[in-house]
Design a protein around this motif. Structure first.
Motif, PDB file in Angstrom:
ATOM      1  N   VAL A  13      35.379  98.209  23.352  1.00 25.65           N
ATOM      2  CA  VAL A  13      34.083  97.955  22.706  1.00 25.65           C
ATOM      3  C   VAL A  13      33.302  96.878  23.451  1.00 25.65           C
ATOM      4  N   TYR A  17      31.606 100.158  26.184  1.00 25.89           N
ATOM      5  CA  TYR A  17      30.304 100.369  25.549  1.00 25.89           C
ATOM      6  C   TYR A  17      29.150  99.778  26.366  1.00 25.89           C
ATOM      7  N   GLU A 238      29.613  93.578  19.398  1.00 27.27           N
ATOM      8  CA  GLU A 238      28.446  94.340  19.867  1.00 27.27           C
ATOM      9  C   GLU A 238      27.576  93.558  20.834  1.00 27.27           C
ATOM     10  N   SER A 241      26.891  94.613  24.517  1.00 22.10           N
ATOM     11  CA  SER A 241      26.012  95.778  24.589  1.00 22.10           C
ATOM     12  C   SER A 241      24.563  95.382  24.329  1.00 22.10           C
ATOM     13  N   GLN A 286      19.461  92.406  15.217  1.00 22.00           N
ATOM     14  CA  GLN A 286      19.953  93.255  16.295  1.00 22.00           C
ATOM     15  C   GLN A 286      18.803  93.838  17.120  1.00 22.00           C
ATOM     16  N   GLY A 385      26.036 104.899  15.318  1.00 21.09           N
ATOM     17  CA  GLY A 385      27.043 103.855  15.220  1.00 21.09           C
ATOM     18  C   GLY A 385      27.588 103.736  13.817  1.00 21.09           C
ATOM     19  N   ASN A 392      28.137  94.905  14.186  1.00 25.34           N
ATOM     20  CA  ASN A 392      28.729  95.607  15.328  1.00 25.34           C
ATOM     21  C   ASN A 392      28.100  96.984  15.508  1.00 25.34           C
ATOM     22  N   SER A 393      28.102  97.764  14.435  1.00 26.31           N
ATOM     23  CA  SER A 393      27.621  99.138  14.517  1.00 26.31           C
ATOM     24  C   SER A 393      26.131  99.209  14.844  1.00 26.31           C
ATOM     25  N   THR A 396      25.286  98.168  18.747  1.00 22.20           N
ATOM     26  CA  THR A 396      25.464  99.192  19.771  1.00 22.20           C
ATOM     27  C   THR A 396      24.490 100.351  19.574  1.00 22.20           C
ATOM     28  N   HIS A 423      30.579 107.660  20.380  1.00 20.34           N
ATOM     29  CA  HIS A 423      30.360 106.909  19.142  1.00 20.34           C
ATOM     30  C   HIS A 423      30.609 107.770  17.905  1.00 20.34           C
TER      31      HIS A 423
END
Length: 509
Positions: A13, A17, A238, A241, A286, A385, A392-393, A396, A423
């Motif tokens: 990850v 990723y 994450e 990424s 994010q 994701g 995290n999800s 990415t 993914h």
């Protein structure tokens, strides 16, 4: 374009990723050689990593680096290393020798709420949950909001946990906090182009939140010296990424307008598990970390981020949730999926972030998406994701969509297909489905659900079952247009930390 990445640790990850995201935009991503990266509780060779970074950065367009990796050798060793703050700061001096843009990321160390020492000091096996409670009560005490009965609980807990363990835990936190303050100083003095400080598995109360508030206070006081060059929000795995995507934005001098749309009205205000703020703020964080700009109008946005909001049960999915969750969530999903289908037909890039539950996709959502009547063209999604925490999800998911938008007609569509399929296969195929099946087969043999890390037989048996399960799930995904023409590379399934919490695998044509 060449980007150098010093990852948080060696897990896929944090390595695979970010490499996928760079590849979509046609950029090369260079990582330290495997032989010096370390593994799990074995730290990286920090001296060799520093020397490698100094050389690799000479012809790089930018560097994305983990302070934990450079200072302590990886994520786990930031929690267990006996090195001092002075030791860590000395290793970070390599950053002063780099002339290309640097995006650095650092963590506010978590306090795990489990009696488990796989990623923590060994005493966590006996005292972890009690230290977690001490952490929460110490935070309240520091703010003067500790009730008399809570003071009694704190005194009782501190009497139970051996004093040397509490002191060790607090000293390591003080050390890491001192390094984070030094990084803020480095940023203010112009030694970094961007600093992202994230909170790993946080909650509203606890020493991590206390330290975060302290750091935020200094960032506010420093004003123009750090303005526009730093962010703070929940997250960890994450970040590599996200910052690779941000570096792409910086180098190409472009920023996508990203409009979040939520599956359930009001759901955006729910705080997801392992986080300390409404998921709406996680989404916005994010987007900013990836270099994007927040939009509130899907019609003018470059990317629409569809978010399956956290379930109010705020825990991992369980089969017992299915009836009530179908009643409360299915209608919202169907409405959102119809909108996604319409946006796709209008030529919009749509990304899908499933944060209904941590550590895996919502089975109900995937049932609807994979059905023959689904209005969503899954293979045409910009990203998906669902693999871990909300941060995290989403990180990415936004990063991949950003890379695809930046590349435009020059995008590497093969890399895009592999990343999207990976993914779906990770977040749904493995985390939600195959992992549970593999664990059950281990238990049926009289083993624990995780294979013995020192037993080649158990490790091999588990990996073979996972590979068979992923192959089956990939075939199911392909019927819905995801990963057509791809296959699982034989023998590629591995357990990076010899446990089933995460797995690695490769997709090939």
């Amino acid at each position: 374009m060449k980007i150098v990445l010093i990852p948080l640790d060696e897990r896929p990850v944090n390595t695979r990723y970010p490499a996928q995201i760079a590849a979509i935009a046609g950029a090369s991503l260079e990582l330290p050689p495997e032989e010096i990266r370390g593994q799990g509780r074995t730290p990286a060779d920090t001296e060799a990593v520093g020397a490698w970074l100094e050389e690799a950065a000479k012809d790089a367009d930018g560097v994305v680096a983990s302070a934990e990796f450079l200072a302590w050798g990886n994520l786990i060793n930031s929690r267990i290393s006996d090195a001092s703050a002075m030791d860590g700061l000395a290793r970070l001096r390599v950053l002063e020798k780099i002339s290309c843009p640097i995006s650095l990321f650092a963590l506010i160390t978590r306090v795990s709420n489990a009696d488990d020492c796989v990623e923590e000091p060994l005493y966590w096996k006996n005292w972890g949950t009690r230290i977690y409670k001490i952490s929460q009560l110490l935070h309240k005490k520091s703010l003067g909001v500790l009730e008399p009965e809570d003071l009694e609980k704190l005194n009782a807990l501190e009497a139970e946990v051996p004093g040397e363990n509490t002191r060790d835990w607090l000293m390591r936190r003080e050390r890491n906090h001192a390094v984070n303050l030094a990084l803020v100083d480095l940023l203010a003095r112009g030694g970094l182009d961007f600093l992202l400080i994230t909170s790993d598995d946080t909650s509203p109360w606890g020493m991590p939140s206390f330290e975060k508030s302290y750091l935020e206070g200094w960032l506010v006081r420093l004003g123009d010296a750090v303005a526009g060059k730093t962010m703070m929000h929940p997250g960890a795995d994450e970040v590599g990424s996200a910052l690779v995507a941000r570096m792409l934005c910086t180098q190409l001098e472009k920023a996508p307008k990203i409009c979040p749309v939520y599956s359930h009205p009001g759901g955006e205000e729910i705080t997801a598990p392992y986080e300390d703020r409404a998921v709406r703020l996680t989404v916005e964080g994010q987007i900013g970390a990836c270099g994007g700009a927040l939009s509130h109008n899907p019609e003018v946005a470059d990317i629409i981020l569809a978010v399956l909001t956290p379930s109010p049960v705020r825990t991992e999915w369980r089969a017992s949730f299915a009836p009530s969750e179908r009643e409360s969530r299915e209608a919202g999903y169907r409405v959102l999926f119809e909108k996604i289908g319409a946006w796709q037909k209008a030529g919009k890039l749509v990304a899908l972030g499933d944060v209904a539950y941590p550590n895996g996709a919502d089975p109900l959502a995937l049932e609807l998406l994979l059905s023959e009547s689904s209005p969503v063209n899954l293979g045409a999604l910009a990203s998906f994701g669902a693999w871990n925490t909300a941060g995290n999800s989403l990180g990415t998911t936004v990063a991949q969509a950003t890379s695809l938008w930046l590349a435009g007609e020059r995008a590497d569509l093969s890399a895009q297909k592999i990343a999207l399929t990976h993914h779906f296969l990770e977040g749904w195929g493995y985390q939600t489905e195959v992992r549970r099946e593999a664990r059950a087969k281990n238990v049926a043999r009289g083993w624990t659900q995780d294979p013995d890390p020192d037993s080649p037989e158990q490790q091999q048996f588990t990996c073979e079952n996972i590979e068979a399960g992923l192959t089956e799930k990939l075939a199911q995904l392909q019927k819905s247009g995801i990963g057509v023409g791809l296959r699982l590379q034989p023998g590629s399934v591995k357990l990076p930390w010899r446990r089933t919490f995460e797995c690695d695998f490769a997709l090939i044509k």
